[in-house]
Scaffold this motif. Structure first.
Motif, short mmCIF file in Angstrom:
data_model
loop_
_atom_site.label_atom_id
_atom_site.label_comp_id
_atom_site.label_asym_id
_atom_site.label_seq_id
_atom_site.Cartn_x
_atom_site.Cartn_y
_atom_site.Cartn_z
N GLY A 172 0.81 -1.22 0.00
CA GLY A 172 0.00 0.00 0.00
C GLY A 172 0.83 1.26 0.00
O GLY A 172 0.32 2.34 0.30
N ILE A 173 2.12 1.16 -0.34
CA ILE A 173 2.99 2.33 -0.37
C ILE A 173 3.14 2.76 -1.83
O ILE A 173 3.80 2.09 -2.61
CB ILE A 173 4.36 2.03 0.26
CG1 ILE A 173 4.19 1.54 1.69
CG2 ILE A 173 5.26 3.27 0.20
CD1 ILE A 173 5.46 0.99 2.32
N THR A 174 2.49 3.88 -2.18
CA THR A 174 2.50 4.35 -3.56
C THR A 174 2.53 5.87 -3.58
O THR A 174 2.24 6.52 -2.58
CB THR A 174 1.23 3.88 -4.32
OG1 THR A 174 0.08 4.46 -3.69
CG2 THR A 174 1.11 2.37 -4.34
N VAL A 175 2.89 6.41 -4.75
CA VAL A 175 2.74 7.85 -5.01
C VAL A 175 2.07 8.00 -6.36
O VAL A 175 2.27 7.18 -7.26
CB VAL A 175 4.08 8.63 -5.00
CG1 VAL A 175 4.69 8.65 -3.62
CG2 VAL A 175 5.05 8.09 -6.00
N PRO A 176 1.24 9.04 -6.53
CA PRO A 176 0.58 9.26 -7.81
C PRO A 176 1.54 9.81 -8.85
O PRO A 176 2.57 10.39 -8.50
CB PRO A 176 -0.50 10.28 -7.47
CG PRO A 176 0.09 11.05 -6.33
CD PRO A 176 0.89 10.05 -5.53
N VAL A 177 1.19 9.60 -10.11
CA VAL A 177 1.97 10.16 -11.22
C VAL A 177 1.09 11.24 -11.88
O VAL A 177 0.11 10.93 -12.54
CB VAL A 177 2.33 9.06 -12.25
CG1 VAL A 177 3.14 9.67 -13.40
CG2 VAL A 177 3.10 7.92 -11.58
N PRO A 178 1.43 12.52 -11.65
CA PRO A 178 0.62 13.60 -12.24
C PRO A 178 0.60 13.55 -13.76
O PRO A 178 1.53 13.02 -14.38
CB PRO A 178 1.32 14.88 -11.75
CG PRO A 178 2.12 14.46 -10.57
CD PRO A 178 2.54 13.04 -10.84
N ALA A 179 -0.43 14.12 -14.35
CA ALA A 179 -0.54 14.21 -15.80
C ALA A 179 0.72 14.87 -16.36
O ALA A 179 1.19 15.88 -15.84
CB ALA A 179 -1.78 15.00 -16.19
N GLY A 180 1.26 14.29 -17.42
CA GLY A 180 2.46 14.83 -18.06
C GLY A 180 3.76 14.26 -17.53
O GLY A 180 4.80 14.37 -18.17
N TRP A 181 3.73 13.66 -16.35
CA TRP A 181 4.91 13.05 -15.77
C TRP A 181 5.04 11.63 -16.31
O TRP A 181 4.05 11.01 -16.69
CB TRP A 181 4.83 13.03 -14.25
CG TRP A 181 4.95 14.40 -13.62
CD1 TRP A 181 4.11 15.46 -13.79
CD2 TRP A 181 5.96 14.83 -12.72
NE1 TRP A 181 4.54 16.53 -13.05
CE2 TRP A 181 5.68 16.17 -12.37
CE3 TRP A 181 7.07 14.22 -12.15
CZ2 TRP A 181 6.48 16.90 -11.49
CZ3 TRP A 181 7.86 14.95 -11.28
CH2 TRP A 181 7.56 16.28 -10.96
N GLN A 182 6.26 11.11 -16.30
CA GLN A 182 6.52 9.75 -16.78
C GLN A 182 7.25 8.95 -15.72
O GLN A 182 8.11 9.49 -15.01
CB GLN A 182 7.36 9.77 -18.05
CG GLN A 182 6.67 10.40 -19.23
CD GLN A 182 7.58 10.43 -20.46
OE1 GLN A 182 8.76 10.12 -20.39
NE2 GLN A 182 7.01 10.81 -21.59
N THR A 183 6.93 7.67 -15.65
CA THR A 183 7.64 6.76 -14.76
C THR A 183 8.86 6.22 -15.50
O THR A 183 8.74 5.75 -16.63
CB THR A 183 6.72 5.59 -14.35
OG1 THR A 183 5.57 6.14 -13.68
CG2 THR A 183 7.43 4.64 -13.41
N LEU A 184 10.00 6.32 -14.87
CA LEU A 184 11.23 5.78 -15.46
C LEU A 184 11.45 4.36 -14.96
O LEU A 184 10.92 3.96 -13.92
CB LEU A 184 12.43 6.65 -15.07
CG LEU A 184 12.39 8.11 -15.53
CD1 LEU A 184 13.67 8.83 -15.10
CD2 LEU A 184 12.22 8.19 -17.04
N ASP A 185 12.29 3.63 -15.68
CA ASP A 185 12.63 2.27 -15.28
C ASP A 185 13.47 2.35 -14.01
O ASP A 185 14.59 2.87 -14.03
CB ASP A 185 13.42 1.59 -16.39
CG ASP A 185 13.84 0.18 -16.04
OD1 ASP A 185 13.49 -0.32 -14.94
OD2 ASP A 185 14.53 -0.44 -16.87
N PRO A 186 12.93 1.84 -12.88
CA PRO A 186 13.69 1.96 -11.63
C PRO A 186 15.00 1.18 -11.65
O PRO A 186 15.89 1.45 -10.84
CB PRO A 186 12.73 1.43 -10.56
CG PRO A 186 11.67 0.70 -11.29
CD PRO A 186 11.64 1.21 -12.70
N ALA A 187 15.16 0.24 -12.58
CA ALA A 187 16.42 -0.50 -12.68
C ALA A 187 17.59 0.44 -12.98
O ALA A 187 18.74 0.14 -12.67
CB ALA A 187 16.31 -1.59 -13.74
#
Length: 179
Positions: free
Chosen positions: A35-50
């Motif tokens: 249950g530990i998460t953060v939202p990704v706002p519009a326009g933002w991108q998730t990068l590969d955590p690796a």
């Protein structure tokens, strides 16, 4: 014989080392299961955590890159090797920010976060000829197994107004539904 005492820790990392605590990083899926998460706002991108060893989640705003810097948020979640007094650890939660070059503090809070012990700090500092604005929240969650959560959001000072909503959404959207 040298009776000199080791210097007292001033940062969370120093506290962990001084108390021989190991932190085992969780990936995004494992953190989300807790249950530990953060939202990704519009326009933002998730990068590969690796690409970022130890990171649980890294997001960036790719449309506002200045001088090679992209506004970003980094979530770190790690299982502690044993239970600790969260307040003793979090007492050092402001040390990293306050050690930054040219640090100008705007806010510091010891209020709990969603019922868990927490520290939150907001300020600005100089880094590589850029003026950065940063927020960092540390939270210790869990009872049987404890997890150290760190969420740091960094923008340029010049982007504070245009990204104020996104920075608030990321910080306010941190969930910690661990039992």
């Amino acid at each position: 014989m040298n009776d000199a005492k080791s210097p007292e820790p001033t940062t969370i990392a120093e506290y962990l080392n001084a108390h021989e605590l190991q932190v085992s990083p969780l990936d995004g899926a494992a953190a989300a299961e807790l249950g530990i998460t953060v939202p990704v706002p519009a326009g933002w991108q998730t990068l590969d955590p690796a690409q970022f060893p130890g990171a649980t989640q890294v997001i960036v705003e790719p449309n506002l890159v200045e001088n090679g810097f992209a506004p970003n948020a980094v979530l770190l979640v790690g299982a502690l090797s044993r239970t600790i007094d969260p307040e003793a650890l979090l007492a050092l939660g402001f040390g990293d920010g306050r050690a930054m070059p040219g640090w100008q503090e705007r806010e510091a809070s010891t209020a709990s976060w969603l019922g868990w012990p927490s520290r939150f700090i907001r300020g600005t500092y100089a880094a590589q000829q850029l003026e950065a604005a940063v927020t960092t929240r540390y939270v210790v969650v869990g009872v049987v197994t404890q997890y150290l959560v760190q969420l740091t959001v960094t923008t340029l000072v010049s982007q504070l107004d245009s990204l104020a909503f996104d920075v608030s959404a990321i910080n306010d959207g941190l969930t910690t539904n661990v039992s």
